[in-house]
Design a protein around this motif. Structure first.
Motif, short mmCIF file in Angstrom:
data_model
loop_
_atom_site.label_atom_id
_atom_site.label_comp_id
_atom_site.label_asym_id
_atom_site.label_seq_id
_atom_site.Cartn_x
_atom_site.Cartn_y
_atom_site.Cartn_z
N SER A 1 56.61 45.81 125.24
CA SER A 1 55.78 46.72 124.42
C SER A 1 55.25 46.02 123.17
CB SER A 1 56.60 47.95 124.03
OG SER A 1 57.76 47.59 123.31
N GLN B 1 51.31 45.56 122.05
CA GLN B 1 50.79 45.88 120.73
C GLN B 1 50.04 44.71 120.12
OE1 GLN B 1 50.65 48.78 118.73
NE2 GLN B 1 51.03 49.57 120.79
N THR C 1 44.37 53.38 119.43
CA THR C 1 44.45 54.38 120.51
C THR C 1 43.43 54.05 121.60
OG1 THR C 1 42.97 55.79 119.22
CG2 THR C 1 45.32 56.23 119.06
N ALA C 2 43.76 54.43 122.84
CA ALA C 2 42.93 54.07 123.99
C ALA C 2 41.73 55.01 124.13
CB ALA C 2 43.77 54.13 125.26
N THR D 1 45.53 65.42 127.51
CA THR D 1 46.44 64.39 127.02
C THR D 1 45.65 63.17 126.58
OG1 THR D 1 48.16 65.14 128.55
CG2 THR D 1 48.43 62.95 127.60
N ASN E 1 46.30 56.40 127.36
CA ASN E 1 47.10 55.25 126.96
C ASN E 1 46.50 54.00 127.57
OD1 ASN E 1 49.12 56.77 125.55
ND2 ASN E 1 49.97 57.37 127.55
N TRP E 2 46.87 52.84 127.01
CA TRP E 2 46.41 51.59 127.57
C TRP E 2 47.24 51.28 128.82
CZ3 TRP E 2 41.91 50.31 126.07
CH2 TRP E 2 41.48 50.51 124.75
N GLU E 3 46.83 51.84 129.95
CA GLU E 3 47.51 51.64 131.22
C GLU E 3 46.48 51.38 132.33
OE1 GLU E 3 50.15 50.92 132.53
OE2 GLU E 3 51.67 51.33 131.01
N THR F 1 45.84 58.56 132.40
CA THR F 1 47.03 57.72 132.36
C THR F 1 48.31 58.54 132.26
OG1 THR F 1 46.70 57.50 129.96
CG2 THR F 1 45.82 55.75 131.36
N ASN F 2 48.20 59.86 132.19
CA ASN F 2 49.37 60.72 132.22
C ASN F 2 49.91 60.75 133.65
OD1 ASN F 2 51.31 62.72 132.10
ND2 ASN F 2 49.89 64.37 131.53
N THR G 1 44.90 60.31 115.68
CA THR G 1 45.09 60.35 117.13
C THR G 1 43.79 60.57 117.89
OG1 THR G 1 45.58 62.72 116.99
CG2 THR G 1 47.45 61.20 116.90
#
Length: 451
Positions: free
Chosen positions: A35, A39, A79-80, A121, A124-126, A135-136, A187
């Motif tokens: 992680s 970052q 934030t993504a 939601t 995220n960076w996924e 990405t949830n 956010t």
């Protein structure tokens, strides 16, 4: 990892990492990166510590814009968010996606997606981003472009920065300070810009905000304190539709109680009280500024609530009251400043009445003779070794030309020890002697027009 895709022009580091992981058959980015290293990619830092094929070609500065915003130091969004068209065309995350002052894709002229419209939601960076999916893990549905934002997508970077700052004031109505973070911490960038844009361009939103501001401060206080929050906003942002409305003086209200705390930055405290850091420290020593865990320095915040409480209670029966601005000559002659006046009010040796006006000097009213007596007692404590010609002019009432002629005759000596700028300085004891001669009318000037 055998497959190393080519880096695309202006590709973000985190975007390349997602493509790298997907091409090598991974399901989650965390499968091969810790992680902390993720970052690093998001922040654009420590590229030298990452061994990830061609990633070295993508090193970029931490800040992605030259625009200054007082809320954060590095202009890089953590934030993504994505442009769905860029994803569909090339599974590409452009570097501008992380610029907090860019609100649309410059290639497709569409706003970025930062939340899933199905589960609401934040993204995220996924790896799901590269497939245009939420990405949830409990959702994973196809991302859909939400309705357009309430602000125009044609805003410049500076205008977006203004909206972000205005959103801070809209959200923290009673806040008179700005806490600086290293990175943008909000956010939802779209929500921030929406809220700030309304405050700066919609008159009804601005009027409601000003009404809350007016109801938070008693009308008996100087306008410089009551209007401080709106002044900070107007001074920090550019020319907007509501600029003149926000500059207007807050309406009087029946509010009588003070807010819990009136926190301001040290520069703002100096401006409101017409003082300096040394004077603020003295006010703290005398109990008019509360002690906090932070010492008073240029980057600190100070609480002026006790001073405002004293001003609010200042209703002494003063005969022939005059404002301090009207008595400027007496203040100058006895080297009195606002700190002296406030400390005199606190100790009860200077009776004053506060009548709301534009600032402290116009709001604090005292009796002229009482101010002279107070000034005489305080002047005995004013004993610097050297003072400037400007200060000497105030203490004697003489012009600069007269003082320089007196220097030529030896009556106003320069500092005994050489110092930088000493030609603009003079011995304080000589100034005292001149005052005494002037009071006894023993000083004869050859050119009275110079006095």
């Amino acid at each position: 990892m055998g497959i190393q895709p080519l880096c695309l022009p202006n590709e973000s580091g985190i975007g390349y990492a997602l493509r790298f992981a997907q091409r090598n058959g991974l399901q989650y980015l965390g499968s091969f990166l810790k992680s902390t290293r993720i970052q690093w990619l998001v922040k654009g830092t420590n590229y030298s510590k990452l061994v990830l094929g061609r990633l070295q070609e993508l090193s970029h500065p931490n800040s992605l814009s030259e625009v200054f915003n007082p809320l954060f130091k590095n202009n890089r969004l953590l934030t993504a968010r994505v442009c769905l068209d860029c994803i569909d065309e090339a599974k590409f995350v452009h570097l501008e996606v992380q610029n907090p002052f860019v609100v649309k894709c410059t290639k497709h002229n569409k706003g970025f997606i930062e939340r899933c419209t199905h589960c609401d939601t934040a993204l995220n960076w996924e790896l799901g981003l590269l497939d245009g999916r939420c990405t949830n893990r409990d959702c994973g549905k196809r991302l859909v472009s939400p309705p357009g934002p309430e602000f125009p997508l044609e805003l410049t970077e500076q205008q977006v920065s203004d909206c972000i700052l205005a959103s801070h004031f809209a959200r923290n109505t009673y806040s008179m300070t700005i806490s600086v973070s290293t990175w943008p911490t909000f956010t939802s960038l779209e929500q921030e810009v929406n809220q700030g844009y309304k405050l700066l361009s919609d008159s009804e939103t601005a009027k409601q905000w000003l009404s809350v501001m007016a109801n938070s401060m008693p009308s008996s206080l100087p306008a410089s304190f009551r209007n401080h929050g709106a002044s900070m906003l107007v001074n920090a942002t550019g020319d907007w539709k509501n600029s003149q409305l926000l500059k207007a003086e807050l309406p009087n209200t029946e509010q009588t109680s003070l807010p819990g705390k009136f926190m301001v930055s040290v520069p703002d405290a100096n401006k409101l009280l017409t003082t300096n850091i040394k004077a603020l420290k003295l006010l703290q020593e005398e109990g008019l500024i509360p002690h906090t865990h932070n010492r008073i320095h240029i980057g600190a915040d100070v609480d002026l609530t006790l001073i405002l409480s004293m001003l609010k209670r200042a209703n002494a029966d003063v005969s022939q009251p005059q404002s301090l601005s009207e008595l400027r000559g007496i203040l100058d002659y006895y080297a009195l400043d606002m700190v002296d006046v406030l400390l005199g009010m606190k100790c009860g040796v200077l009776h004053a009445k506060c009548i709301a006006s534009v600032d402290l000097h116009h709001s604090i009213h005292v009796n002229a003779d009482a101010l002279k007596v107070f000034g005489q007692s305080r002047f005995t404590q004013f004993a610097p070794q050297n003072i400037s010609f400007k200060k000497a002019m105030k203490l004697t009432g003489l012009s600069e030309l007269a003082l320089k002629r007196l220097r030529k005759t030896g009556q106003l000596r320069p500092p005994r020890v050489w110092m930088h700028g000493g030609h603009e300085q003079c011995c304080f004891e000589d100034v005292l002697a001149l005052r005494q001669q002037l009071e006894s009318k023993q000083l004869v000037l050859w050119d009275n027009s110079a006095a």
